[in-house]
Structure formats: structure tokens, C-alpha cells
Design an enzyme around this catalytic site. Structure first.
Site, PDB file in Angstrom:
ATOM      1  N   SER A  77      -2.107  -0.679   6.309  1.00  0.00           N
ATOM      2  CA  SER A  77      -3.098  -0.617   5.237  1.00  0.00           C
ATOM      3  C   SER A  77      -3.746  -1.995   5.116  1.00  0.00           C
ATOM      4  O   SER A  77      -3.072  -2.980   4.821  1.00  0.00           O
ATOM      5  CB  SER A  77      -2.418  -0.204   3.926  1.00  0.00           C
ATOM      6  OG  SER A  77      -3.373   0.073   2.943  1.00  0.00           O
TER       7      SER A  77
ATOM      8  N   GLY B 195       0.791  -1.230   0.000  1.00  0.00           N
ATOM      9  CA  GLY B 195       0.000   0.000   0.000  1.00  0.00           C
ATOM     10  C   GLY B 195       0.823   1.281   0.000  1.00  0.00           C
ATOM     11  O   GLY B 195       0.294   2.365   0.239  1.00  0.00           O
TER      12      GLY B 195
ATOM     13  N   GLU C 111       8.479   7.725  -3.053  1.00  0.00           N
ATOM     14  CA  GLU C 111       8.163   6.313  -2.805  1.00  0.00           C
ATOM     15  C   GLU C 111       9.403   5.484  -3.091  1.00  0.00           C
ATOM     16  O   GLU C 111      10.025   5.609  -4.146  1.00  0.00           O
ATOM     17  CB  GLU C 111       6.988   5.817  -3.668  1.00  0.00           C
ATOM     18  CG  GLU C 111       6.693   4.329  -3.370  1.00  0.00           C
ATOM     19  CD  GLU C 111       5.570   3.687  -4.181  1.00  0.00           C
ATOM     20  OE1 GLU C 111       4.740   4.414  -4.762  1.00  0.00           O
ATOM     21  OE2 GLU C 111       5.542   2.434  -4.225  1.00  0.00           O
TER      22      GLU C 111
ATOM     23  N   LYS D 211       9.230   8.593  -7.667  1.00  0.00           N
ATOM     24  CA  LYS D 211       9.361   7.149  -7.463  1.00  0.00           C
ATOM     25  C   LYS D 211      10.607   6.816  -8.263  1.00  0.00           C
ATOM     26  O   LYS D 211      10.530   6.354  -9.406  1.00  0.00           O
ATOM     27  CB  LYS D 211       8.110   6.434  -7.994  1.00  0.00           C
ATOM     28  CG  LYS D 211       8.265   4.941  -8.228  1.00  0.00           C
ATOM     29  CD  LYS D 211       7.785   4.101  -7.073  1.00  0.00           C
ATOM     30  CE  LYS D 211       8.098   2.637  -7.301  1.00  0.00           C
ATOM     31  NZ  LYS D 211       7.614   1.765  -6.227  1.00  0.00           N
TER      32      LYS D 211
ATOM     33  N   THR E  70       2.125   2.988  -2.514  1.00  0.00           N
ATOM     34  CA  THR E  70       1.661   3.941  -3.526  1.00  0.00           C
ATOM     35  C   THR E  70       0.324   4.545  -3.111  1.00  0.00           C
ATOM     36  O   THR E  70       0.110   5.757  -3.229  1.00  0.00           O
ATOM     37  CB  THR E  70       1.534   3.252  -4.901  1.00  0.00           C
ATOM     38  OG1 THR E  70       2.815   2.719  -5.256  1.00  0.00           O
ATOM     39  CG2 THR E  70       1.092   4.225  -5.971  1.00  0.00           C
TER      40      THR E  70
ATOM     41  N   GLY F  74       9.765  -1.712  -3.326  1.00  0.00           N
ATOM     42  CA  GLY F  74       9.699  -2.937  -2.530  1.00  0.00           C
ATOM     43  C   GLY F  74       9.732  -2.656  -1.039  1.00  0.00           C
ATOM     44  O   GLY F  74       9.318  -1.599  -0.580  1.00  0.00           O
TER      45      GLY F  74
HETATM   46  N1  LIG Z   1      -6.339  -0.037   2.375  1.00  0.00           N
HETATM   47  C1  LIG Z   1      -6.484  -0.462   1.111  1.00  0.00           C
HETATM   48  N2  LIG Z   1      -7.706  -0.493   0.533  1.00  0.00           N
HETATM   49  C2  LIG Z   1      -7.875  -0.909  -0.728  1.00  0.00           C
HETATM   50  N3  LIG Z   1      -6.891  -1.297  -1.527  1.00  0.00           N
HETATM   51  C3  LIG Z   1      -5.650  -1.303  -1.007  1.00  0.00           C
HETATM   52  C4  LIG Z   1      -5.378  -0.886   0.325  1.00  0.00           C
HETATM   53  N4  LIG Z   1      -4.034  -0.992   0.532  1.00  0.00           N
HETATM   54  C5  LIG Z   1      -3.515  -1.445  -0.605  1.00  0.00           C
HETATM   55  N5  LIG Z   1      -4.483  -1.630  -1.540  1.00  0.00           N
HETATM   56  C6  LIG Z   1      -4.328  -2.107  -2.919  1.00  0.00           C
HETATM   57  O1  LIG Z   1      -3.339  -3.111  -2.936  1.00  0.00           O
HETATM   58  C7  LIG Z   1      -2.557  -3.020  -4.103  1.00  0.00           C
HETATM   59  C8  LIG Z   1      -1.116  -2.799  -3.713  1.00  0.00           C
HETATM   60  O2  LIG Z   1      -0.998  -1.500  -3.121  1.00  0.00           O
HETATM   61  P1  LIG Z   1       0.137  -0.491  -3.583  1.00  0.00           P
HETATM   62  O3  LIG Z   1       0.302  -0.561  -5.069  1.00  0.00           O
HETATM   63  O4  LIG Z   1      -0.140   0.825  -2.987  1.00  0.00           O
HETATM   64  O5  LIG Z   1       1.369  -1.218  -2.878  1.00  0.00           O
HETATM   65  P2  LIG Z   1       2.912  -0.866  -2.941  1.00  0.00           P
HETATM   66  O6  LIG Z   1       3.441  -1.154  -1.589  1.00  0.00           O
HETATM   67  O7  LIG Z   1       3.083   0.508  -3.480  1.00  0.00           O
HETATM   68  O8  LIG Z   1       3.457  -1.944  -3.971  1.00  0.00           O
HETATM   69  P3  LIG Z   1       4.859  -1.912  -4.798  1.00  0.00           P
HETATM   70  O9  LIG Z   1       5.847  -2.635  -3.929  1.00  0.00           O
HETATM   71  O10 LIG Z   1       4.521  -2.654  -6.056  1.00  0.00           O
HETATM   72  O11 LIG Z   1       5.234  -0.479  -5.052  1.00  0.00           O
HETATM   73  C9  LIG Z   1      -3.133  -1.862  -4.923  1.00  0.00           C
HETATM   74  O12 LIG Z   1      -4.052  -2.358  -5.848  1.00  0.00           O
HETATM   75  C10 LIG Z   1      -3.802  -1.024  -3.854  1.00  0.00           C
HETATM   76  O13 LIG Z   1      -4.820  -0.205  -4.371  1.00  0.00           O
HETATM   77 MG   LIG Z   2       4.039   1.120  -5.141  1.00  0.00          MG
END
Ligand SMILES: Nc1ncnc2c1ncn2[C@@H]1O[C@H](COP(=O)(O)OP(=O)(O)OP(=O)(O)O)[C@@H](O)[C@H]1O
Ligand SMILES: [Mg+2]
Length: 227
Positions: free
Chosen positions: A177, A15, A117, A38, A17, A120
Site C-alpha cells: 500500500s 494500510g 484485522e 478487530k 485497515t 500492529g
Molecule cells: N494506498 C493508500 N492510499 C491512501 N491512504 C493510505 C493508503 N494506505 C494507507 N493509507 C492511509 O494511511 C493511514 C494508515 O493506514 P491504516 O489505518 O489502514 O493502517 P493500519 O496498518 O491499519 O494501522 P494500525 O496499525 O494503526 O491498525 C490511514 O490514514 C490510511 O487511510
Molecule cells: Mg488498522
């Protein structure tokens, strides 16, 4: 001093992003200028730029997703969705951490809030020798540590917090999240994490509906942007 936050994670896909976009959205609503970065993105497909992390961050910051905007926010882009050291190696290159740090520092300013951001989890390798943790320690920006609420997330989040503390990276807050199908209510995960990190704000963000701009539905992160 420059205002900015480094959004890192207990792992990938937790979560980061989403939370970074929510912070950017919050700043815009408060009419505060925001810049999003990013620097390193793997799994990037130029044909799906709008939906990439960089595209989402730019949209949340109110910036049109053009090739130039993507290139500026994410100079290190890789097609393969693998760790950056390996993704770069597949293109016959390696990432120059000094150049990454330079890009981050150049983006910091008193004139706007900078949201960076990472990539990983906290110790994802950027090169064969350097992890995101080294990057954060060198930059010195306060970190927002994002974790999930899946089974195992508590240990992942506490482990990530422990190495940040060990390396003296200031943690502005821990954000939990909510994961899909969490084994316990979100509040229980957040309360348990908070019990082990008594001096840190722990903020629970519930699962929100996957609408086009889900970050706009997230409230209560304003405190992360002060201080
Ligand atoms: N609280 C939440 N409610 C709904 N969807 C969520 C929530 N947290 C995360 N997600 C969903 O989970 C997925 C992964 O979240 P996100 O892309 O923000 O993760 P990340 O940590 O940025 O991943 P990466 O390592 O690929 O950058 C996305 O589709 C995001 O919308
Ligand atoms: Mg991300």
C-alpha cells in the site's frame, strides 16, 4: 471450510485497515455476507468510534457503528496507542489469548466471509509472551500481509513474510500500500518484493485520495477472496 482472512502488517500504520475495508466493500458489492473483527484495538477513543479501525471496518461491511457493534467486533479496547501487552497492563489487566482465539473461531462460518484485522505488525506483542504471529499460527487462517512503500519497507515486508513462512502461516498475498512520499515508484517496490517471494501474489495499491470512504476506490483485490 470457513472462509476468512487475517489481515496483518509489516508494521503499524501501513494500510491494514484500508485493505481490510476494501475487501469488505468488495464482498458487499458481490452480495457476499461479510463479518469484520478487530479483536484488539489500542488507541481507541469511544468519542471517535466512527473513525476508529473498528468503526471503519464496520462501515465498510455495512454495519451501523453502535456501541454494541463496536464491543462485539473489538472486545479488547484500550485507550493508549501502545502495544497491546503494555496497553492492557496500564489498565491492570492482561489479554487472554485463548479468549481471543475463541472469539475468532466463533466468528468463522460457512455462511459468511470473515475478515480479521490483527494489531500492529506481525510480531506486535499481545501479551508479554505471545505475539500476533503466535495468534495467526494458532488460528491457521490465510494471511494477507500489508506493507508500505516507504524507505525500508522492503526489508520490513520480507522479514514479516519470512517469519510467517517459518511458522507455516499461509500467505494469500502481499499487498504493498503506497506510502506518503515514497522514494521510488510503487511498482519498483512491489517488483522488488515479488522477486524475493516468487510464489506469492504481490499486489500494489496506489495512493488514493483521502475521501470519506477511500476503500471504495480500491480495485483489484478480488483474487484475494477466492481460494
Ligand atoms: N494506498 C493508500 N492510499 C491512501 N491512504 C493510505 C493508503 N494506505 C494507507 N493509507 C492511509 O494511511 C493511514 C494508515 O493506514 P491504516 O489505518 O489502514 O493502517 P493500519 O496498518 O491499519 O494501522 P494500525 O496499525 O494503526 O491498525 C490511514 O490514514 C490510511 O487511510
Ligand atoms: Mg488498522
Amino acid at each position: 471450510v470457513s472462509q476468512g482472512l487475517f489481515i496483518t502488517g509489516a508494521g503499524t500504520e501501513v494500510g491494514k485497515t484500508l485493505i481490510a475495508c476494501a475487501l469488505a466493500h468488495h464482498l458487499r458489492r458481490a452480495e457476499r455476507p461479510v463479518k469484520v473483527l478487530k479483536p484488539i484495538i489500542s488507541g481507541f477513543d469511544p468519542d471517535l468510534a466512527e473513525e476508529s479501525d473498528t468503526g471503519l471496518l464496520l462501515r465498510a461491511a455495512g454495519v451501523k457503528v453502535t456501541k454494541a457493534a463496536i464491543a462485539e467486533a473489538s472486545p479488547w479496547r484500550y485507550a493508549d496507542a501502545i502495544s497491546p501487552n503494555m496497553a492492557a497492563a496500564r489498565t491492570g489487566t492482561s489479554i487472554d489469548m485463548d479468549a481471543v482465539l475463541e472469539q475468532c473461531r466463533a466468528a468463522l462460518s460457512d455462511d459468511h466471509f470473515t475478515l480479521i484485522e490483527g494489531v500492529g505488525g506481525v510480531m506486535a506483542p499481545v501479551t508479554d509472551e505471545i505475539t500476533v504471529l503466535d495468534w495467526m499460527a494458532a488460528l491457521g487462517l490465510p494471511a494477507v500481509l500489508v506493507g508500505g512503500s516507504y524507505l525500508g519497507a522492503i526489508s520490513h515486508t520480507l522479514t514479516a513474510a519470512a517469519v510467517l513462512i517459518e511458522r507455516a502461516v499461509p500467505i494469500r498475498a502481499v499487498v504493498v500500500s503506497e506510502s506518503l512520499d515514497p522514494p521510488v515508484p510503487l511498482a519498483q517496490t512491489a517488483t522488488t518484493i515479488a522477486g524475493f517471494l516468487p510464489h506469492l501474489p504481490v499486489i500494489a495499491v496506489p495512493r488514493i485520495a483521502p475521501i470519506d470512504r477511500p476503500w471504495e476506490a480500491i480495485d483489484g483485490l478480488g483474487e484475494l477472496l477466492e481460494g
